[in-house]
Scaffold this active site. Structure first.
Site, PDB file in Angstrom:
ATOM      1  N   ASP A  30      91.828  67.151  39.269  1.00 17.86           N
ATOM      2  CA  ASP A  30      91.439  67.373  37.877  1.00 17.86           C
ATOM      3  C   ASP A  30      92.356  66.673  36.863  1.00 17.86           C
ATOM      4  O   ASP A  30      91.924  66.292  35.789  1.00 17.86           O
ATOM      5  CB  ASP A  30      91.384  68.878  37.577  1.00 17.86           C
ATOM      6  CG  ASP A  30      92.633  69.618  38.075  1.00 17.86           C
ATOM      7  OD1 ASP A  30      93.465  69.004  38.772  1.00 17.86           O
ATOM      8  OD2 ASP A  30      92.756  70.823  37.774  1.00 17.86           O
ATOM      9  N   HIS A  31      93.634  66.536  37.210  1.00 17.43           N
ATOM     10  CA  HIS A  31      94.606  65.993  36.255  1.00 17.43           C
ATOM     11  C   HIS A  31      95.909  65.671  36.979  1.00 17.43           C
ATOM     12  O   HIS A  31      96.067  66.010  38.158  1.00 17.43           O
ATOM     13  CB  HIS A  31      94.879  66.999  35.126  1.00 17.43           C
ATOM     14  CG  HIS A  31      95.294  68.347  35.643  1.00 17.43           C
ATOM     15  ND1 HIS A  31      96.509  68.574  36.239  1.00 17.43           N
ATOM     16  CD2 HIS A  31      94.630  69.532  35.704  1.00 17.43           C
ATOM     17  CE1 HIS A  31      96.591  69.831  36.619  1.00 17.43           C
ATOM     18  NE2 HIS A  31      95.450  70.443  36.325  1.00 17.43           N
TER      19      HIS A  31
ATOM     20  N   THR B 213      92.837  72.389  33.815  1.00 16.17           N
ATOM     21  CA  THR B 213      92.115  72.597  35.073  1.00 16.17           C
ATOM     22  C   THR B 213      90.634  72.957  34.916  1.00 16.17           C
ATOM     23  O   THR B 213      89.762  72.262  35.454  1.00 16.17           O
ATOM     24  CB  THR B 213      92.830  73.702  35.884  1.00 16.17           C
ATOM     25  OG1 THR B 213      94.140  73.222  36.182  1.00 16.17           O
ATOM     26  CG2 THR B 213      92.096  74.007  37.172  1.00 16.17           C
TER      27      THR B 213
END
Ligand SMILES: [Zn+2]
Length: 453
Positions: A237-238, A70
């Site tokens: 973010d992911h 993050t």
């Protein structure tokens, strides 16, 4: 005469209005829904988000940066830098020189953030502009002695509504005007960890809630009259992948805890040896076939994860879905942080506003490309970065771009035109040259003579 005066006057006022609206600086709101895996969009329903995309652009996969955690990825989005270059190399870090520690609960020391300049600082240094943040990693830290003019101290207990109220208030009523703003929300990351992305029932419920928040965001922007002129980017973010109690890597089975310090654990462990590095490396190397073990100098170049003092001498990278533990049971059913070439680690990006096309779909960009695109939209001079502005040109209305299928179409079209022209020329030439022998034959006196006698 009276008519002339009226026409002149109306012309002048129109001209003035045109100029003043033209001189308004562009505004951008950057929104992150943490842990929003790219293929959630294909596997679940998002009526509000799909409406947003219909009137804007969608990038189906954003290749993020290694490690896919993050803090590092949020900082890459706003700096355009790989982790080794911006210095936030993990959610848990240790600096051997200063002996400082960093964690997601202890992140306020500017020392960790000052290796880069995030876009809200650059924006703020422009004349007559300010930045605002309803949370985003780093926005409550004075980076290069500058926080956004308006920001909230991070607290996961603050509701989405309160964050949204603050950010829209700042976008509307501030002087100098807020031209760059961020909004951050912890879901679907928190639930992805708790249930795992393969828990369809729970993820359906959570993702529906996320979609409703997107609906609230758009509704509020419309009600307040911000919608038409504001550029909004929604990204993450992911992604997230499923973990299992059957996929554990227990370091205690391989090496004594007294021989190293563990700075970060899973799925990328950062190991600081207390004894000889080679000895620690050799023991870890044969620990588990589902884990890659790298000496810092041997970390693959494609990770762009080597040239920073905060990267430890040995890193361990678990295979997708595997969890590194110290003699413990499985801590989470879902996790991220793995190899950034895995599509399960990728988020998406959607954008809407005057800077973006409407109804355009794009397959992929890198997360570091977002920064130069945002600088372009805001008219800011970007700091040196690892992104490529050209990758995002197709999303923007003021850029000329050509994508691969279009390029192939143009080349094939041009070849067809050339071939047709060549054929036409050959046919014309043949036609022009054909009558001569016939006319000669017809005029010959012995034409009536039989050919064979
Ligand atoms: Zn997470």
């Amino acid at each position: 005469m009276k008519l002339l005066v009226i026409l002149l006057f109306s012309g002048l006022t129109t001209g003035c209005r045109g100029n003043s609206s033209h001189s308004l600086p562009p505004k951008l709101l950057l929104v992150s829904f943490d842990g929003f895996r790219a293929d959630y969009l294909q596997n679940y329903e998002f009526p509000h988000l799909q409406n947003f995309i219909k009137e804007g652009v969608l990038v189906e996969h954003v290749k993020n940066v290694f490690i896919t955690k993050t803090f590092p990825n949020h900082y890459s989005i706003v700096t355009g830098l790989y982790e080794e270059s911006h210095g936030i190399v993990a959610n848990s870090m240790y600096d051997v020189i200063t002996k400082k520690h960093f964690s997601d609960f202890d992140d306020k020391d500017p020392f960790w953030w000052n290796e880069a300049v995030p876009i809200w600082v650059t924006n703020q240094l422009q004349e007559n502009r300010s930045s605002a943040a309803a949370m985003w990693p780093g926005t409550d830290v004075p980076i290069h002695n500058t926080t956004p003019s308006y920001f909230m101290n991070y607290s996961s207990s603050v509701s989405f509504e309160e964050r949204l109220n603050n950010i829209t208030m700042w976008l509307m009523n501030s002087n100098p005007p807020v031209t760059f703003a961020t909004l951050y929300w912890e879901e679907p990351d928190a639930s992805g960890h708790k249930y795992g992305p393969e828990d369809k029932e729970n993820m359906y419920r959570v993702l529906k809630e996320v979609d409703n928040l997107i609906g609230e965001l758009v509704h509020k922007l419309k009600v307040l009259g911000l919608w038409e002129n504001l550029n909004v980017i929604i990204t993450s973010d992911h992604g997230m992948t499923q973990c299992s109690k059957d996929r554990l890597i227990n370091l205690d089975l391989c090496i004594d805890r007294s021989s190293y310090t563990l700075i970060d654990l899973t799925p990328v462990a950062a190991v600081l040896p207390k004894i000889n590095t080679t000895e620690v490396y050799n023991r870890l190397k044969v620990c588990n076939p589902h884990m890659n073990v790298y000496l810092k100098e041997d970390i693959p170049a494609r990770f762009h994860y080597q040239h920073n003092d905060r990267i430890q001498p040995i890193i361990l990278v678990a295979d997708e879905g595997w969890t590194i533990v110290l003699n413990k049971s499985l801590p989470k059913l879902g996790d991220h942080g793995y190899d950034n070439s895995l599509s399960s680690m990728h988020p998406f990006l959607a954008a809407h506003g005057p800077a973006f096309h409407k109804g355009y779909k794009h397959s992929t960009i890198n997360s570091v490309d977002i920064y130069p695109m945002m600088c372009h939209i805001l008219g800011l001079q970007p700091h040196p970065n690892n992104g490529t502005f050209g990758h995002t040109k197709c999303l923007l209305v003021d850029q000329w771009c050509i994508n691969l299928p279009e390029a192939i179409g143009i080349v094939i079209g041009a070849l067809l035109v050339l071939t047709t022209l060549t054929c036409l020329i050959i046919i014309m030439q043949n036609r022009l040259s054909v009558p001569r022998p016939f006319s000669r034959l017809q005029l010959q006196e012995d034409d009536d003579d039989p050919l064979i006698e």
